[in-house]
Design a protein around this motif. Structure first.
Motif, short mmCIF file in Angstrom:
data_model
loop_
_atom_site.label_atom_id
_atom_site.label_comp_id
_atom_site.label_asym_id
_atom_site.label_seq_id
_atom_site.Cartn_x
_atom_site.Cartn_y
_atom_site.Cartn_z
N ASN A 33 0.82 -1.21 0.00
CA ASN A 33 0.00 0.00 0.00
C ASN A 33 0.85 1.26 0.00
O ASN A 33 0.48 2.27 -0.59
N MET A 34 2.01 1.18 0.66
CA MET A 34 2.92 2.32 0.62
C MET A 34 3.35 2.55 -0.82
O MET A 34 3.38 3.69 -1.29
N GLY A 35 3.64 1.47 -1.51
CA GLY A 35 4.04 1.57 -2.91
C GLY A 35 2.95 2.22 -3.75
O GLY A 35 3.21 3.16 -4.51
N VAL A 36 1.74 1.72 -3.59
CA VAL A 36 0.61 2.26 -4.37
C VAL A 36 0.45 3.75 -4.10
O VAL A 36 0.32 4.56 -5.02
N MET A 37 0.49 4.11 -2.81
CA MET A 37 0.28 5.51 -2.45
C MET A 37 1.40 6.39 -2.97
O MET A 37 1.16 7.47 -3.50
N LEU A 38 2.65 5.93 -2.80
CA LEU A 38 3.77 6.74 -3.27
C LEU A 38 3.68 6.95 -4.78
O LEU A 38 3.92 8.05 -5.29
N PHE A 39 3.28 5.92 -5.49
CA PHE A 39 3.15 6.03 -6.94
C PHE A 39 2.11 7.09 -7.31
O PHE A 39 2.39 8.01 -8.06
N PHE A 40 0.91 6.95 -6.75
CA PHE A 40 -0.17 7.86 -7.15
C PHE A 40 0.05 9.28 -6.64
O PHE A 40 -0.15 10.25 -7.37
N VAL A 41 0.45 9.39 -5.38
CA VAL A 41 0.68 10.73 -4.84
C VAL A 41 1.84 11.39 -5.58
O VAL A 41 1.80 12.58 -5.91
N SER B 294 -6.34 1.65 -0.60
CA SER B 294 -4.94 1.49 -0.28
C SER B 294 -4.48 2.55 0.73
O SER B 294 -3.87 2.23 1.76
N GLY B 295 -4.83 3.79 0.45
CA GLY B 295 -4.39 4.88 1.32
C GLY B 295 -5.03 4.82 2.69
O GLY B 295 -4.38 5.05 3.70
N ALA B 296 -6.31 4.49 2.73
CA ALA B 296 -6.99 4.45 4.02
C ALA B 296 -6.44 3.32 4.87
O ALA B 296 -6.25 3.46 6.08
N TRP B 297 -6.14 2.20 4.26
CA TRP B 297 -5.55 1.07 4.99
C TRP B 297 -4.20 1.50 5.55
O TRP B 297 -3.90 1.30 6.73
N LEU B 298 -3.40 2.12 4.69
CA LEU B 298 -2.06 2.56 5.10
C LEU B 298 -2.14 3.54 6.27
O LEU B 298 -1.46 3.38 7.28
N ILE B 299 -3.00 4.53 6.14
CA ILE B 299 -3.02 5.60 7.13
C ILE B 299 -3.72 5.18 8.42
O ILE B 299 -3.34 5.59 9.51
N SER B 300 -4.73 4.33 8.32
CA SER B 300 -5.46 3.99 9.54
C SER B 300 -4.90 2.77 10.26
O SER B 300 -5.14 2.59 11.45
N MET C 106 -12.29 3.87 9.02
CA MET C 106 -11.39 2.79 9.40
C MET C 106 -10.70 3.08 10.73
O MET C 106 -10.48 2.19 11.53
N GLN C 107 -10.39 4.36 10.96
CA GLN C 107 -9.73 4.70 12.22
C GLN C 107 -10.65 4.43 13.39
O GLN C 107 -10.24 3.91 14.43
N GLU C 108 -11.91 4.76 13.20
CA GLU C 108 -12.86 4.57 14.27
C GLU C 108 -13.05 3.09 14.58
O GLU C 108 -13.25 2.69 15.71
N GLN C 109 -12.96 2.26 13.55
CA GLN C 109 -13.17 0.84 13.78
C GLN C 109 -11.94 0.13 14.35
O GLN C 109 -12.04 -1.01 14.78
N GLY C 110 -10.83 0.80 14.34
CA GLY C 110 -9.65 0.25 15.00
C GLY C 110 -9.06 -0.96 14.30
O GLY C 110 -9.45 -1.29 13.20
N LYS C 111 -8.10 -1.59 14.99
CA LYS C 111 -7.42 -2.72 14.39
C LYS C 111 -7.77 -4.05 15.05
O LYS C 111 -7.31 -5.09 14.61
N ASP C 112 -8.56 -4.00 16.12
CA ASP C 112 -8.80 -5.22 16.89
C ASP C 112 -9.33 -6.38 16.05
O ASP C 112 -8.85 -7.50 16.16
#
Ligand SMILES: Nc1ncnc2c1ncn2[C@@H]1O[C@H](COP(=O)(O)OP(=O)(O)O)[C@@H](O)[C@H]1O
Ligand SMILES: [Mg+2]
Lengths: 279, 367, 275
Positions: free
Chosen positions: A19-27, C70-76, C153-159
């Motif tokens: 996902n880091m790869g995907v994000m870095l690519f698009f951003v 992808s981004g939401a998974w990464l960030i949250s 996703m942040q609100e739902q946490g990782k549990d």
């Protein structure tokens, strides 16, 4: 070896690398690279040239027009938005749900269609333009028209920011305030307003940011008379079309970004200040 | 079996140390409590063992084999979150079946077998009638049972539970404690559960691991940890106490005319802090008055089921308010009344030369 | 008294601001009869614009779904250095004028741009062609889906994900069986927002497309061309199509809000208990 394992497992949940790869690519491709291109392009312009373009009268009046119109429109939306949100949350009346769903209409309608429609409505022989003309008000081809278009496209921001906060204020707070002797007006000024102000400012900033750069909805109604009703984005579009005007377009774009950035920063400070009780 | 050696863990790139040099082992088949105040690092330690977190240094062995090179999936430990983390969009049956369904295809049981196995698990945790319910339709106790059944589906040898009873109300909690104990014995599991409630740890565990600020304080049986606390923190954490400030002379102290001694050599001090457990203060009858160490008036009476707590204020030698616990039969035999004055004796006092060392006991030489 | 006044003022304001334009578009669209209306929509140029708009919107949505998930998974789900910076970059497109966006991509892919010449050698054209239109549309709609998903996703946490992990599940299976069911309505909501904006984008597209008639004119550009050519009723006829889509997205959006936002828990409770 142990180190390798530790590194491999730094993140427990899977998918970090992918996902880091995907994000870095698009951003990188969509955001960083284009902005870098603009800044590189600007650095090729000599300072004196930059100042020349920035001080050009047409550029200045376009920037002034864009920013002043956006600020006026966002202010109108701030007040109208709070009023509409209040009425929608607090009162029940026929058509409330319909109006509630339609609040986002300006977001859903393509800006060009909005601009065209407003221009026709307020034209001298349009439904409203005629009416206004008889009382001596002209909207089309003036700043009033630009503000009108910006009020339209920025309208949902404040309403949608304030509405959930108002809805969240439970009845108990109101009852508590009333039980302590507050009347309706005191309740609004002392309890409601401080509570919704941060959200209202969020909506205000969003409307402002949108208004500064808005193009589609404005150009139809503005008439685009240089020095009078020509907004900065349009001037950029014209310069880009001229091919030789890239430098000028870049300078205007940069100036717009810098001023917008300062304004939003101010908005942020203001917002933080109204949120004092959350710290 | 769980074996932890010299585990260190910090967050924020080493800025906040959460665990410092933690060592312990949980023998096969035991039910062990990880006890400590909140924020002491219990959850972090549990997550490290499960593989949900990586240690900065140290080793973790599960069933005698190093675990850190294994992924979470390979570790096969049953892990139950504090708030159970049930999959809210799946019903109870699907929640429990999840671990079986995500096995690689060559290891995945047939549908029939999954069905049967889930049924068995639901019976084991006594909720088979709830199979079609969704988590939001369950009570706290039922959720906990689902979470346990789900964790047991992958046939773990090791079960890790984070505050399993934290979210339940008092009587459900009591009932589930007994049930968990039975389940543990029957499935021959090795169980480590986290709690901040010392009573719960005492009631349920074979052994208690006491943690504070990321440092191990003591590992012992409930009895020993109570009777032989390793340091001041353990003493204070495991129950209420009274404190008295007294000068120490010749390894002895005086309260009124009465001398309390220890056989250890202690340096003289102007003011030592002495600790007395509430049940080491004894309420005497008026005809035992000759052995009394002091008199005190009763300022408050708290009925707490099987024991009764008295707040007393000494009228001679000592000052302040002290807590005493007595049995209901003593309470009735002595006709205890608010405001009345009774003789009391002190059975023993604890003294800590340094907070890191076990206490020294002072007793009176009179019989 | 004050209450009735407030309601009246609000209703009048909303009538002028929202209802009147809707009515106006519809009336002007059929202003010269139904026959011309059908002709305006059915002619070659309009059909081409419709297809192009559908293509651009569809590709934009697909790309934004990938970026959003992808981004939401990464960030949250992860903490890493530069997360705050990344979040800021994601929000950036909201505060850049669409015209500037178009200009940025011309600087990159125009004939004298950074990559324009290079790609031209391989016969690839981006600016003044469909790929450019897609790129700017993705830029402009970049934040919509991801901004819906991150707080969710942040609100739902990782549990739940971590539990699945401890039960032996792997990456895709966790995402598919645990995460996606929890965010699907939020995702749909984001897609609806993205759709509305993508099909209506004008400023950025008008710059990058070069507005080559019959080739790179999307619906909004086509409308502008009609309007500028004094094909007044035709312009509104085509606009009415976009109006219908806009109203449809509002309908879906309201439906999603009413059925899935705050009331979720009660709903499932009452309907599922009987099963
Ligand atoms: N991911 C994290 N990042 C930073 N600090 C954390 C993180 N997880 C836990 N902590 C900190 O570690 C300490 C111990 O936490 P925890 O293990 O949850 O304690 P306990 O379960 O004993 O209450 C707390 O001070 C907590 O704030
Ligand atoms: Mg904890």
């Amino acid at each position: 070896m142990a180190r390798l394992i530790q590194n491999r497992q730094r993140h427990i949940l899977p998918g970090f690398g992918l996902n880091m790869g995907v994000m870095l690519f698009f951003v990188g491709l969509l955001i960083v690279l284009p902005l870098a291109a603009l800044f590189m392009h600007t650095t090729n312009i000599s300072w004196s040239k930059f100042v020349d373009i920035a001080q050009d009268e047409r550029v200045q009046s376009a920037l002034k027009l864009s920013f002043s119109s956006a600020i006026i429109a966002a202010l109108i939306n701030l007040f109208a938005g709070i009023m509409v949100a209040w009425v929608l949350v607090r009162y029940d009346f026929i058509g409330r749900r319909l109006f509630d769903s339609l609040i986002d209409f300006p977001f859903a309608l393509p800006t060009a269609v909005a601009g065209m429609t407003l221009a026709s409505l307020y034209d001298h022989n349009g439904w409203l333009g005629g009416l206004l003309k008889s009382v001596g008000v002209q909207v089309v081809q003036t700043q009033a028209g630009i503000v009108l278009a910006l009020v339209f496209i920025g309208f949902p921001f404040v309403v949608r920011s304030v509405q959930p906060v108002l809805a969240d204020m439970n009845q108990e707070i109101e009852q508590a305030a009333k039980s302590l002797g507050a009347n309706g007006r005191q309740f609004f000024w002392r309890i409601v307003l401080p509570t919704i102000l941060p959200a209202a400012f969020t909506g205000f900033s969003l409307a402002l940011a949108r208004g500064i750069g808005e193009y589609g909805s404005v150009i139809f109604i503005a008439g685009n008379i240089p020095y009078v009703s020509e907004i900065a984005p349009l001037l950029i579009a014209i310069r880009v079309d001229e091919e030789s005007g890239y430098e000028s377009a870049a300078v205007i774009a940069i100036l717009m970004m810098i001023i917008a950035f300062i304004l939003l920063l101010l908005g942020n400070v203001l917002q933080r200040w109204t949120r004092f009780y959350q710290k | 079996m769980i074996n932890i050696e010299r585990i260190n863990k910090s967050f924020d790139h080493g800025r906040i140390r959460i665990l410092e040099d933690v060592n312990f082992s949980v023998p096969k088949g035991q039910l062990v409590a990880l006890l400590g105040p909140s924020g002491s690092g219990k959850t972090t330690l549990l997550r490290l063992i499960a593989g949900l977190e990586n240690a900065d240094s140290g080793t973790i062995e599960l069933e005698g084999k190093p675990a850190q090179s294994k992924t979470i999936q390979q570790r096969q430990v049953g892990f139950v979150f504090q708030h159970y983390a049930l999959f809210r969009h799946m019903n109870v049956f699907n929640n429990v079946a999840f671990g079986l369904r995500v096995k690689p295809w060559f290891k995945r049981p047939k549908r029939k077998i999954i069905q049967q196995k889930v049924q068995e698990l639901l019976e084991l945790v006594q909720i088979n009638e709830l199979a079609k319910r969704y988590p939001s339709q369950l009570s706290g106790g039922q959720r906990q049972r689902v979470a346990l059944a789900r964790a047991l589906a992958i046939e773990p040898k090791i079960l890790l539970l984070d505050e399993p009873f934290g979210a339940l109300d008092a009587n459900v909690r009591q009932e589930l404690r007994i049930w968990l104990r039975k389940l543990h014995d029957r499935m021959q599991l090795t169980t480590l559960f986290v709690t901040h409630d010392q009573q719960e740890a005492m009631d349920l565990a074979d052994r208690i691991i006491l943690l504070q600020k990321g440092k191990l304080q003591q590992i012992d049986t409930p009895e020993n940890i109570y009777e032989k606390p390793a340091n001041l923190f353990v003493y204070q954490f495991l129950g209420s106490f009274n404190t008295i400030r007294l000068p120490v002379n010749n390894s002895s102290i005086k309260i009124g005319h009465h001398v309390f001694q220890t056989d250890r050599q202690i340096a003289n001090a102007d003011m030592g802090i002495f600790y007395i457990r509430p049940y080491h203060l004894r309420l005497l009858s008026q005809n035992q008055a000759t052995t009394a160490h002091f008199y005190a008036s009763v300022q408050g009476i708290l009925f707490n089921g099987s024991i009764i707590k008295l707040q007393i204020q000494p009228i001679d030698y000592l000052s302040g308010i002290y807590e005493v616990t007595i049995s209901p039969s003593d309470y009735h035999a002595h006709h205890v009344k608010n405001g009345a004055i009774y003789p009391f004796s002190i059975q023993e006092l604890a003294f800590f030369i340094t907070p890191q060392q076990p206490p020294i006991t002072f007793k009176t030489s009179e019989s | 008294m004050g209450r009735i006044l407030l309601i009246t003022v609000t209703v009048i304001f909303l009538l002028f601001l929202l209802i009147m334009p809707i009515a106006f578009i519809m009336i002007e669209a059929v202003g010269s009869g139904l026959q011309p209306y059908a002709q305006a929509i059915g002619n070659q140029a309009t059909l081409h614009a419709i297809l192009l708009t559908i293509l651009v919107t569809a590709v934009t949505i697909v790309i934004n779904i990938i970026i959003g998930l992808s981004g939401a998974w990464l960030i949250s789900k992860f903490s890493f250095r530069g997360k705050a910076f990344l979040t800021t970059l994601i929000e950036l497109p909201f505060s850049i004028s669409p015209v500037v966006v178009g200009f940025l991509f011309i600087l990159l892919f125009g004939y004298n741009g950074w990559f324009g010449k290079l790609l031209d050698n391989y016969g690839i054209q981006i600016a003044f062609a469909v790929p450019g239109i897609i790129l700017v549309t993705v830029f402009v709609t970049f934040p919509f889906i991801i901004r819906e998903l991150i707080p969710l996703m942040q609100e739902q946490g990782k549990d739940e994900e971590e539990t699945a992990l401890s039960l032996g599940a792997r990456g895709w299976s966790i995402f598919w069986h645990i995460t996606l069911p929890n965010i699907k309505w939020g995702l749909l909501y984001g897609v609806v927002l993205c759709l509305a904006r993508a099909m209506g984008e004008f400023g950025a597209v008008s710059i990058i497309s070069g507005n080559i008639q019959g080739e790179t004119d999307t619906l909004t550009l086509h409308i502008k061309n009609l309007y500028d050519g004094y094909y007044y009723n035709e312009a509104f006829a085509v606009s009415s199509l976009l109006l219908i889509v806009a109203l449809a997205t509002l309908l879906i959006k309201s439906f999603l809000e009413w059925s899935f936002k705050p009331k979720t828990k009660y709903k499932t409770k009452t309907t599922l208990k009987k099963t």
